[in-house]
Design a protein around this motif. Sequence first.
Motif, short mmCIF file in Angstrom:
data_model
loop_
_atom_site.label_atom_id
_atom_site.label_comp_id
_atom_site.label_asym_id
_atom_site.label_seq_id
_atom_site.Cartn_x
_atom_site.Cartn_y
_atom_site.Cartn_z
N LEU A 91 45.06 37.47 31.73
CA LEU A 91 44.28 38.50 32.41
C LEU A 91 43.20 39.03 31.48
CD1 LEU A 91 43.97 40.50 34.84
CD2 LEU A 91 45.61 41.97 33.65
N THR A 92 41.98 39.16 32.00
CA THR A 92 40.87 39.68 31.21
C THR A 92 40.03 40.61 32.07
OG1 THR A 92 38.95 39.06 29.83
CG2 THR A 92 39.36 37.71 31.77
N TRP A 93 39.38 41.57 31.43
CA TRP A 93 38.48 42.47 32.15
C TRP A 93 37.52 43.12 31.16
CZ3 TRP A 93 43.54 43.63 31.08
CH2 TRP A 93 43.79 44.76 30.30
N LEU A 94 36.37 43.51 31.63
CA LEU A 94 35.36 44.20 30.80
C LEU A 94 34.43 44.96 31.73
CD1 LEU A 94 34.33 44.28 27.73
CD2 LEU A 94 32.54 42.74 28.55
N LEU A 95 34.34 46.28 31.55
CA LEU A 95 33.47 47.10 32.38
C LEU A 95 32.44 47.82 31.50
CD1 LEU A 95 35.85 48.88 34.92
CD2 LEU A 95 34.72 46.65 35.12
N ARG A 96 31.26 48.03 32.05
CA ARG A 96 30.25 48.77 31.30
C ARG A 96 30.73 50.21 31.08
NH1 ARG A 96 26.18 48.89 36.50
NH2 ARG A 96 26.41 51.12 36.97
N LYS A 97 30.16 50.85 30.07
CA LYS A 97 30.69 52.13 29.60
C LYS A 97 30.62 53.24 30.65
CE LYS A 97 28.40 53.78 26.22
NZ LYS A 97 27.84 53.81 24.86
N TYR A 104 38.49 52.20 37.68
CA TYR A 104 37.98 50.92 38.17
C TYR A 104 38.67 49.73 37.49
CZ TYR A 104 34.07 53.38 40.45
OH TYR A 104 33.30 54.19 41.25
N ALA A 105 38.88 49.83 36.17
CA ALA A 105 39.49 48.71 35.45
C ALA A 105 40.90 48.45 35.97
CB ALA A 105 39.52 49.00 33.95
N THR A 106 41.67 49.52 36.19
CA THR A 106 43.02 49.36 36.73
C THR A 106 42.98 48.75 38.11
OG1 THR A 106 43.88 51.22 35.44
CG2 THR A 106 45.09 50.60 37.43
N GLU A 107 42.04 49.21 38.93
CA GLU A 107 41.93 48.71 40.30
C GLU A 107 41.59 47.22 40.32
OE1 GLU A 107 39.44 50.18 44.23
OE2 GLU A 107 40.01 51.67 42.71
N ALA A 108 40.65 46.82 39.47
CA ALA A 108 40.26 45.41 39.41
C ALA A 108 41.37 44.55 38.83
CB ALA A 108 38.99 45.27 38.58
N ALA A 109 41.98 45.01 37.73
CA ALA A 109 43.04 44.23 37.09
C ALA A 109 44.24 44.07 38.02
CB ALA A 109 43.47 44.90 35.79
N THR A 110 44.59 45.13 38.73
CA THR A 110 45.72 45.07 39.66
C THR A 110 45.44 44.07 40.78
OG1 THR A 110 46.32 47.36 39.16
CG2 THR A 110 47.17 46.43 41.21
N ALA A 111 44.19 44.03 41.26
CA ALA A 111 43.82 43.08 42.30
C ALA A 111 43.95 41.65 41.81
CB ALA A 111 42.39 43.35 42.78
N VAL A 112 43.51 41.39 40.57
CA VAL A 112 43.59 40.04 40.02
C VAL A 112 45.05 39.63 39.83
CG1 VAL A 112 43.08 38.62 38.00
CG2 VAL A 112 41.33 40.17 38.90
N VAL A 113 45.88 40.54 39.29
CA VAL A 113 47.29 40.23 39.09
C VAL A 113 47.98 39.96 40.43
CG1 VAL A 113 49.50 41.18 38.31
CG2 VAL A 113 47.46 41.49 36.92
N GLY A 114 47.71 40.79 41.43
CA GLY A 114 48.31 40.58 42.74
C GLY A 114 47.92 39.25 43.34
N HIS A 115 46.66 38.87 43.19
CA HIS A 115 46.19 37.59 43.70
C HIS A 115 46.84 36.43 42.95
CE1 HIS A 115 43.47 34.62 45.40
NE2 HIS A 115 43.03 34.28 44.20
N ALA A 116 46.95 36.58 41.64
CA ALA A 116 47.53 35.51 40.81
C ALA A 116 48.99 35.25 41.16
CB ALA A 116 47.39 35.87 39.34
N LEU A 117 49.77 36.34 41.27
CA LEU A 117 51.20 36.19 41.52
C LEU A 117 51.51 36.01 43.01
CD1 LEU A 117 52.58 38.94 39.10
CD2 LEU A 117 52.24 36.49 38.66
N GLY A 118 50.55 36.35 43.86
CA GLY A 118 50.74 36.23 45.30
C GLY A 118 50.11 34.97 45.85
N ASP A 119 48.82 35.05 46.18
CA ASP A 119 48.14 33.92 46.82
C ASP A 119 48.17 32.65 45.97
OD1 ASP A 119 47.55 35.63 48.89
OD2 ASP A 119 45.56 36.13 48.14
N LEU A 120 47.97 32.79 44.66
CA LEU A 120 47.94 31.59 43.80
C LEU A 120 49.34 31.09 43.45
CD1 LEU A 120 45.04 32.47 41.32
CD2 LEU A 120 44.95 31.14 43.43
N GLY A 121 50.36 31.94 43.61
CA GLY A 121 51.72 31.51 43.33
C GLY A 121 52.02 31.23 41.87
N LEU A 122 51.28 31.87 40.95
CA LEU A 122 51.53 31.66 39.53
C LEU A 122 52.85 32.33 39.13
CD1 LEU A 122 47.95 32.27 38.12
CD2 LEU A 122 49.02 30.10 38.69
N ASP A 123 53.53 31.76 38.16
CA ASP A 123 54.82 32.29 37.73
C ASP A 123 54.68 33.58 36.94
OD1 ASP A 123 56.31 30.27 38.92
OD2 ASP A 123 56.13 28.97 37.17
N ARG A 124 53.59 33.69 36.17
CA ARG A 124 53.44 34.88 35.33
C ARG A 124 51.98 35.02 34.90
NH1 ARG A 124 56.35 31.04 33.18
NH2 ARG A 124 58.27 32.09 33.77
#
Length: 297
Positions: A91-97, A104-124
Amino acid sequence: MRAHDTTLRTARLTLTPLDPAADAGQLHRAYGDGEVMRWWTRPVCADVADTERHLASCAGRSGARLWTVRTADGEALGMAGLLGEVEVPGLTWLLRKDAWGRGYATEAATAVVGHALGDLGLDRVEAWVEAANHRSLAVAARAGLSERARIAQHYAHRDGPHEAVVLGRPREEEPRTTLGVIAELPVRDVAATLALLGAALGARTGFAIGEPPEFAEVALTPWSAGPRFRLAAVGRRQRVSPVRLHLDVATAAGPLHRRAVAAGARVDGEPTRQPWGRTEFVITLPEGHELTVSAPA
């Protein structure tokens, strides 16, 4: 260049597939800011073209899925996604200052993690965050990641190495059956070895049994848990088979080498840079045990 075509949406954000050529101009506000890039794996991007090259390199790696983080009106705030060419999806993220402190960073990171473990079916999914980067550690925690390990890193543009926290979240909870591996070294004189390791490495005695001690634990941190190994007394005539231990440290090798020499430890040569990206030197104990002190190069 797009590695995927999936758009993610949250309550306040839209994450669109990263397009380096189209998005670099807006994202350079983050990648060209020294404060934003303080913890990053590379130095500040010199200009928009440099940002585009960097983004293209990241997006072009096998397995990468990167998104541009946008507000409802389409303004680009930064980047979030999954790194490519890593053993565990990173998982990676970078937002302007000016986007910091709003969740926003939490919201974006949570969306990526949910997609990874949900739709993509990744183990971790895991993230590597510098131990002193408290803001990003908090983002990872709010996205459901917890600490799994710690490692030492040294980026080429940084003056010295640092400690990184490996945080992870599995799709299904995985019980930890092994919390550590502890080696045991047979030695002739437990007390003398404890004193030598204290002077040479700053180690402390976790516990000692007997007077003089016949069995003891060498703790390599000041805390109640962490890296450690044990010493067991053997008779003067008993044959000892040398053991080799590697101590992975998060500091420069030079000061540790000088400390070990000053303590009177047997140190084999100067710290040497190895092909695997570490700088190492060896402390040899009287019984022939070798402690390889390994620091990020």
